[in-house]
Design an enzyme around this catalytic site. Sequence first.
Site, PDB file in Angstrom:
ATOM      1  N   HIS A  58      50.658  43.662  35.760  1.00 24.04           N
ATOM      2  CA  HIS A  58      49.676  42.583  35.592  1.00 24.04           C
ATOM      3  C   HIS A  58      49.055  42.607  34.205  1.00 24.04           C
ATOM      4  O   HIS A  58      48.291  43.508  33.856  1.00 24.04           O
ATOM      5  CB  HIS A  58      48.567  42.699  36.635  1.00 24.04           C
ATOM      6  CG  HIS A  58      47.831  41.413  36.859  1.00 24.04           C
ATOM      7  ND1 HIS A  58      48.227  40.488  37.792  1.00 24.04           N
ATOM      8  CD2 HIS A  58      46.744  40.881  36.261  1.00 24.04           C
ATOM      9  CE1 HIS A  58      47.395  39.450  37.780  1.00 24.04           C
ATOM     10  NE2 HIS A  58      46.499  39.672  36.839  1.00 24.04           N
ATOM     11  N   ASP A  60      47.313  39.540  31.493  1.00 25.17           N
ATOM     12  CA  ASP A  60      46.893  38.140  31.406  1.00 25.17           C
ATOM     13  C   ASP A  60      47.008  37.550  30.014  1.00 25.17           C
ATOM     14  O   ASP A  60      46.320  36.568  29.697  1.00 25.17           O
ATOM     15  CB  ASP A  60      45.449  38.012  31.891  1.00 25.17           C
ATOM     16  CG  ASP A  60      45.349  37.973  33.395  1.00 25.17           C
ATOM     17  OD1 ASP A  60      45.891  37.034  33.998  1.00 25.17           O
ATOM     18  OD2 ASP A  60      44.731  38.876  33.976  1.00 25.17           O
ATOM     19  N   GLU A 163      49.196  34.354  40.312  1.00 27.27           N
ATOM     20  CA  GLU A 163      47.965  34.985  40.788  1.00 27.27           C
ATOM     21  C   GLU A 163      47.139  33.963  41.573  1.00 27.27           C
ATOM     22  O   GLU A 163      46.200  33.373  41.064  1.00 27.27           O
ATOM     23  CB  GLU A 163      47.160  35.558  39.624  1.00 27.27           C
ATOM     24  CG  GLU A 163      46.013  36.421  40.103  1.00 27.27           C
ATOM     25  CD  GLU A 163      45.293  37.152  38.982  1.00 27.27           C
ATOM     26  OE1 GLU A 163      44.478  38.021  39.292  1.00 27.27           O
ATOM     27  OE2 GLU A 163      45.555  36.832  37.803  1.00 27.27           O
ATOM     28  N   HIS A 190      43.229  34.169  45.080  1.00 29.38           N
ATOM     29  CA  HIS A 190      42.486  34.721  43.958  1.00 29.38           C
ATOM     30  C   HIS A 190      41.041  34.865  44.441  1.00 29.38           C
ATOM     31  O   HIS A 190      40.815  35.364  45.545  1.00 29.38           O
ATOM     32  CB  HIS A 190      42.632  33.858  42.699  1.00 29.38           C
ATOM     33  CG  HIS A 190      42.156  34.568  41.466  1.00 29.38           C
ATOM     34  ND1 HIS A 190      41.051  34.170  40.756  1.00 29.38           N
ATOM     35  CD2 HIS A 190      42.620  35.676  40.849  1.00 29.38           C
ATOM     36  CE1 HIS A 190      40.858  35.006  39.737  1.00 29.38           C
ATOM     37  NE2 HIS A 190      41.791  35.927  39.768  1.00 29.38           N
ATOM     38  N   HIS A 231      43.424  41.001  45.820  1.00 28.66           N
ATOM     39  CA  HIS A 231      42.504  39.867  45.958  1.00 28.66           C
ATOM     40  C   HIS A 231      42.262  39.420  47.398  1.00 28.66           C
ATOM     41  O   HIS A 231      41.324  38.650  47.636  1.00 28.66           O
ATOM     42  CB  HIS A 231      42.950  38.652  45.134  1.00 28.66           C
ATOM     43  CG  HIS A 231      42.565  38.698  43.697  1.00 28.66           C
ATOM     44  ND1 HIS A 231      41.270  38.483  43.253  1.00 28.66           N
ATOM     45  CD2 HIS A 231      43.304  38.944  42.586  1.00 28.66           C
ATOM     46  CE1 HIS A 231      41.230  38.588  41.946  1.00 28.66           C
ATOM     47  NE2 HIS A 231      42.447  38.878  41.511  1.00 28.66           N
ATOM     48  N   HIS A 252      47.350  44.698  41.189  1.00 28.85           N
ATOM     49  CA  HIS A 252      46.279  45.193  40.324  1.00 28.85           C
ATOM     50  C   HIS A 252      45.025  45.462  41.160  1.00 28.85           C
ATOM     51  O   HIS A 252      44.115  44.659  41.224  1.00 28.85           O
ATOM     52  CB  HIS A 252      45.993  44.231  39.168  1.00 28.85           C
ATOM     53  CG  HIS A 252      45.614  42.833  39.548  1.00 28.85           C
ATOM     54  ND1 HIS A 252      46.383  42.041  40.370  1.00 28.85           N
ATOM     55  CD2 HIS A 252      44.531  42.072  39.218  1.00 28.85           C
ATOM     56  CE1 HIS A 252      45.801  40.862  40.526  1.00 28.85           C
ATOM     57  NE2 HIS A 252      44.672  40.854  39.840  1.00 28.85           N
ATOM     58  N   ASP A 356      45.876  45.014  34.286  1.00 28.13           N
ATOM     59  CA  ASP A 356      45.058  43.798  34.230  1.00 28.13           C
ATOM     60  C   ASP A 356      44.307  43.672  32.907  1.00 28.13           C
ATOM     61  O   ASP A 356      43.138  43.330  32.879  1.00 28.13           O
ATOM     62  CB  ASP A 356      44.077  43.735  35.406  1.00 28.13           C
ATOM     63  CG  ASP A 356      43.481  42.343  35.623  1.00 28.13           C
ATOM     64  OD1 ASP A 356      43.942  41.390  34.976  1.00 28.13           O
ATOM     65  OD2 ASP A 356      42.559  42.209  36.441  1.00 28.13           O
TER      66      ASP A 356
END
Length: 442
Positions: A58, A60, A163, A190, A231, A252, A356
């Site tokens: 993960h 971003d 995600e 999420h 999540h 993550h 992350d």
Amino acid sequence: MITSRNTWVRVAAATGLAVATLGGAPLTALPAQGTASDDAPLRRAQALLREVGLVDTHNDLPWVLRLDPTHPMDLTARDLRARGAGDTDLPKLRDGGVGTQFWSVYVPSDLSPLNAMRAQLEQIDLTRRLIARYPRDLGFAASTADIRRVRASGRIASLLGIEGGHVIANSLGALRAYYDLGVRYMTLTHFHSTDWADAATELPRHGGLTPFGREVVREMNRLGMLVDISHVSPAAMSAVLDVTEAPVIFSHSSARALTDHVRNVPDSILQRMARNGGVVQVNFVTVFVSEPLRRWSEALIPRLQRATSDSAAERLLREWIATHGPMPRATLKDVADHVEHIRRVAGVDHVGIGADFYGATGPMNVVEGIEDVSRYPALFAELIRRGWSDADLRKLAGGNVLRVFAEAERVAARLQRTREPSTATIEALDGAKSPATPPGGH
């Protein structure tokens, strides 16, 4: 506590000028990692990661590029071959021993279904173009065979992970279309629940998964798309583990027994992960790995969310420090503690790395000692000092998650021989209208 990426970016900006007050060092003045001549565990960690290639599930960077304040979505404005100030670029990935990267194609979960799908397609397009832009360093991958091929060429195998299941707009056809575009995992929610799965950061609506949610999991199994239960609520985690025919991942997340954040994994689920065969990819977000920081900031974050400017946020921070004391720091040793806890409870075959990194700066948002993707060897060196063997470090570095991916491919091959693509709808299974707009949708 509910936070969003935009909020954390704002907090990072606010904390940037408060670094001296909070006791941290600015990112431009980070101490260098130990060298091969003065740190034997680090030397061993660097050599091991060069050999096996870390698998991180993960990162971003695509969203960071989308939100670039001066050149949004413009991949020509920044040369990732140059070492920059951010947490992710090609030299840092090489220094960190990264061999395989799942790029998160995140879009916010409070978008309307139409806007979410549009943004999702844009993020997939942006990330595919990003990978193609650096053909000497990155190679697109959509299978374990692709990963081996790309790695054999000396490049970083690059995969896509969605995600948030809001982007399928309650459509299994859309799920299959994303798979055809190269997506190889999907986080079921999420920050907001979907119409078929409960998020960890909202009050439960479905008791975990609805019947349609269970069908989503079954269709992901049939496709060979990894089911990601970061999540989601503990009830949703359990429901997924009840229905899935393939091992699952937390792309993550960290251990709730150490840091009591709703985004982390309870021990009861860690025990089930061992039976499922899946893997928990440890997250580096500061409030997920440091219980003192989580407690210190729990009531602060909502106030910062309501601040109308960076200067107002800075004032709030100064007032908070005056009344609550200096900010605790999340450290590399905290992350190592989470890795070791998951190893103790689930087993060494069920832990990996999903850091992350998301472009954050400032001591509230960055783990001291693992400030960017170049610093993975520092974590492995810490575990070496704690007695980890090379065999176990190889599992952590990616052996575990690649085993899970390969098993998901085998399950998919078996299911596709006997099962046609699902044509189930949320209306038929749940009696719901599709698609629904979540609260705050726009």
